[in-house]
Structures are given as structure tokens and as C-alpha cells.
Design an enzyme around this catalytic site. Sequence first.
Site, PDB file in Angstrom:
ATOM      1  CE  LYS A  14      -4.187  -2.966   2.585  1.00 41.29           C
ATOM      2  NZ  LYS A  14      -4.218  -2.033   4.196  1.00 41.29           N
ATOM      3  CE1 TYR A  54      -9.566  -4.608   1.632  1.00 40.71           C
ATOM      4  CE2 TYR A  54      -9.123  -2.403   0.115  1.00 40.71           C
ATOM      5  CZ  TYR A  54      -8.672  -2.942   0.379  1.00 40.71           C
ATOM      6  OH  TYR A  54      -7.533  -3.108   0.977  1.00 40.71           O
ATOM      7  CG  ASN A 156      -2.649  -3.030   6.965  1.00 39.90           C
ATOM      8  OD1 ASN A 156      -2.618  -2.096   5.729  1.00 39.90           O
ATOM      9  ND2 ASN A 156      -3.984  -3.551   7.638  1.00 39.90           N
ATOM     10  CG  HIS A 159      -5.405  -6.342   0.368  1.00 38.79           C
ATOM     11  ND1 HIS A 159      -6.219  -6.908   1.034  1.00 38.79           N
ATOM     12  CD2 HIS A 159      -5.135  -7.347  -1.048  1.00 38.79           C
ATOM     13  CE1 HIS A 159      -6.917  -7.746   0.247  1.00 38.79           C
ATOM     14  NE2 HIS A 159      -6.405  -7.715  -0.922  1.00 38.79           N
ATOM     15  CD  GLU A 170      -8.542  -9.869  -2.931  1.00 41.48           C
ATOM     16  OE1 GLU A 170      -8.899  -9.426  -1.899  1.00 41.48           O
ATOM     17  OE2 GLU A 170      -7.240 -10.050  -2.479  1.00 41.48           O
TER      18      GLU A 170
HETATM   19  P1  ADP Z   1      -6.704  -7.162   5.605  1.00 43.52           P
HETATM   20  O1  ADP Z   1      -6.381  -6.257   4.990  1.00 43.52           O
HETATM   21  O2  ADP Z   1      -6.090  -7.777   7.227  1.00 43.52           O
HETATM   22  O3  ADP Z   1      -7.256  -8.688   4.618  1.00 43.52           O
HETATM   23  P2  ADP Z   1      -9.540  -6.727   5.849  1.00 43.52           P
HETATM   24  O4  ADP Z   1      -9.558  -7.177   4.839  1.00 43.52           O
HETATM   25  O5  ADP Z   1     -10.570  -6.528   6.594  1.00 43.52           O
HETATM   26  O6  ADP Z   1      -8.274  -6.332   6.145  1.00 43.52           O
HETATM   27  O7  ADP Z   1      -9.537  -4.703   5.684  1.00 43.52           O
HETATM   28  C1  ADP Z   1      -8.940  -4.467   5.168  1.00 43.52           C
HETATM   29  C2  ADP Z   1      -8.338  -3.062   4.710  1.00 43.52           C
HETATM   30  O8  ADP Z   1      -8.991  -2.340   6.118  1.00 43.52           O
HETATM   31  C3  ADP Z   1      -7.506  -3.377   6.030  1.00 43.52           C
HETATM   32  O9  ADP Z   1      -5.838  -3.576   5.832  1.00 43.52           O
HETATM   33  C4  ADP Z   1      -7.199  -2.020   6.971  1.00 43.52           C
HETATM   34  O10 ADP Z   1      -5.976  -0.814   5.795  1.00 43.52           O
HETATM   35  C5  ADP Z   1      -8.291  -1.307   6.929  1.00 43.52           C
HETATM   36  N1  ADP Z   1      -9.955  -1.670   7.898  1.00 43.52           N
HETATM   37  C6  ADP Z   1     -10.050  -2.443   8.292  1.00 43.52           C
HETATM   38  N2  ADP Z   1     -10.812  -2.483   9.661  1.00 43.52           N
HETATM   39  C7  ADP Z   1     -11.177  -1.370  10.011  1.00 43.52           C
HETATM   40  C8  ADP Z   1     -10.793  -0.588  10.829  1.00 43.52           C
HETATM   41  N3  ADP Z   1     -11.969  -1.432  11.706  1.00 43.52           N
HETATM   42  N4  ADP Z   1     -11.022   1.501  10.913  1.00 43.52           N
HETATM   43  C9  ADP Z   1     -10.007   1.046  10.030  1.00 43.52           C
HETATM   44  N5  ADP Z   1      -9.290   0.901   8.493  1.00 43.52           N
HETATM   45  C10 ADP Z   1      -9.585  -0.874   9.054  1.00 43.52           C
HETATM   46 MG    MG Z   2      -8.536  -8.555   3.902  1.00 43.35          MG
END
Ligand code: ADP
Ligand code: MG
Length: 201
Positions: A14, A54, A156, A159, A170
Site C-alpha cells: 500500500k 473490496y 498496515n 493487502h 483479486e
Molecule cells: P486485511 O487487510 O487484513 O485482510 P480486512 O480485509 O478486514 O483486513 O480490511 C481491509 C483493510 O481495511 C485493512 O487492511 C485496513 O487497512 C482497513 N481496515 C480494516 N478494518 C478497519 C477499521 N475498523 N478501521 C479502519 N480501517 C480498517
Molecule cells: Mg481482507
Amino acid sequence: MTHPKEERTFVMIKPDGIQRSLVGEIVKRYERVGLKLIALKMFVPKEEMVEQHYLLDPNWKRIVGEKAIESYRKKGMNPPSGKPEEVGERVLQGLKKYLTAGPVVAMVWQGAHAVEVVRKITGGTEPRSSDVGTIRGDYVLDSYQMADTDGRAVRNLIHASGSLEEAEKEIPHWFSKDEIVNYKIVQEKILYDVNLDGILE
Ligand code: ADP
Ligand code: MG
């Protein structure tokens, strides 16, 4: 059924990962475990591509909301909203800003249990609680709480597809067929060769 060594997963570094100069470090982590890089490109994502990405999983908004609410409750705190869909919609808006803020590096990795192994190395969604030794645990410190306080998505770095099903949607969302390279890499002889009989002369 395809052999587990043929499994593919989608990874995106990212914009914060690029800004933190972590491309080399992140690629190294997936390389050194034995995965094979079969596609890679840098670009600035378009907002609609991020939204579609998403929403490839029709339940994503609800699941992302439930995860956040659960994390607040585990800490004995009240979530800003108790409605998963509402939280999910807010997260999606934050993600559109986050992922279009600058260049990203998108990749496809192939190898045994690629989806699971990449998620293990990447670490849990919230860097505050992702394990030490994972990329998110070692290189960043964001939290749901900070993201909510500042009204933005959790930063974080990466992805990574969460399941084989997600990966299968994806990869074609971000890469055309001719951008993916089918090739052999010598280490596969050691990782996957059944008899290991090609070493001695
Ligand atoms: P991952 O990336 O670990 O698969 P998710 O698919 O649950 O996580 O969420 C996608 C992305 O959305 C996360 O990597 C993070 O950047 C963001 N995100 C997830 N939950 C939250 C939240 N509660 N508040 C803000 N950002 C979030
Ligand atoms: Mg995810």
C-alpha cells in the site's frame, strides 16, 4: 484438483509501504520462504478499482465491521458504532482515500499454500496487535483506535488475499493474463522435487 505448489495469491504494498521504503524488505520476506514472484507492477490505483476490489466479496462490509467491533469489545471499550455494515461502509471510504494516495506495488506470488503462508508472514490486520516477526508487527504501529480517532483507514503496509476464493477474484481484477509470467525457478527442485535425486553427480 491442482497441486498445492500451484497456489497463487495477490499482494499489494500500500502507499505507506512505498513511502516507508519497505518494498525490498517486504519482497524479501515472501521470497526467502520459497514463494515465486510471477507478476509485479507499480501504479496509482483508481478509486473505482479499489472499491470493486473490496466488494468482490459481497459480505466484506459486514465482516470488516464485525472484526472491528469485536476488537473494541475485547479491550472493554465501546465501538464508535455497533452496526457492522455501517462500520464497513466507513472503512471502505477510508480505504479509497488511503489506496489512491500514492503509488502501490501489486504482485502475484505462487507456491505451496501461498495464500496462508503470505497471510502468516504479513500478520494480523491491526498492527498494534499483529505478532512480532510478521511484517505488520515489525514495521508499523497503527490501531483501530487511532484510525477511528482520525477518521481514516488502518495503515498496515500491505493487502494480501484472505482466502483462496479471494485470491482467485483479486488476481484477475488487478492483472491481465499476459502480465503473469509462467516460469521455472531452480529452488523448486529442492522445495518440491519428490525424490531429491538431482543433487549428487
Ligand atoms: P486485511 O487487510 O487484513 O485482510 P480486512 O480485509 O478486514 O483486513 O480490511 C481491509 C483493510 O481495511 C485493512 O487492511 C485496513 O487497512 C482497513 N481496515 C480494516 N478494518 C478497519 C477499521 N475498523 N478501521 C479502519 N480501517 C480498517
Ligand atoms: Mg481482507
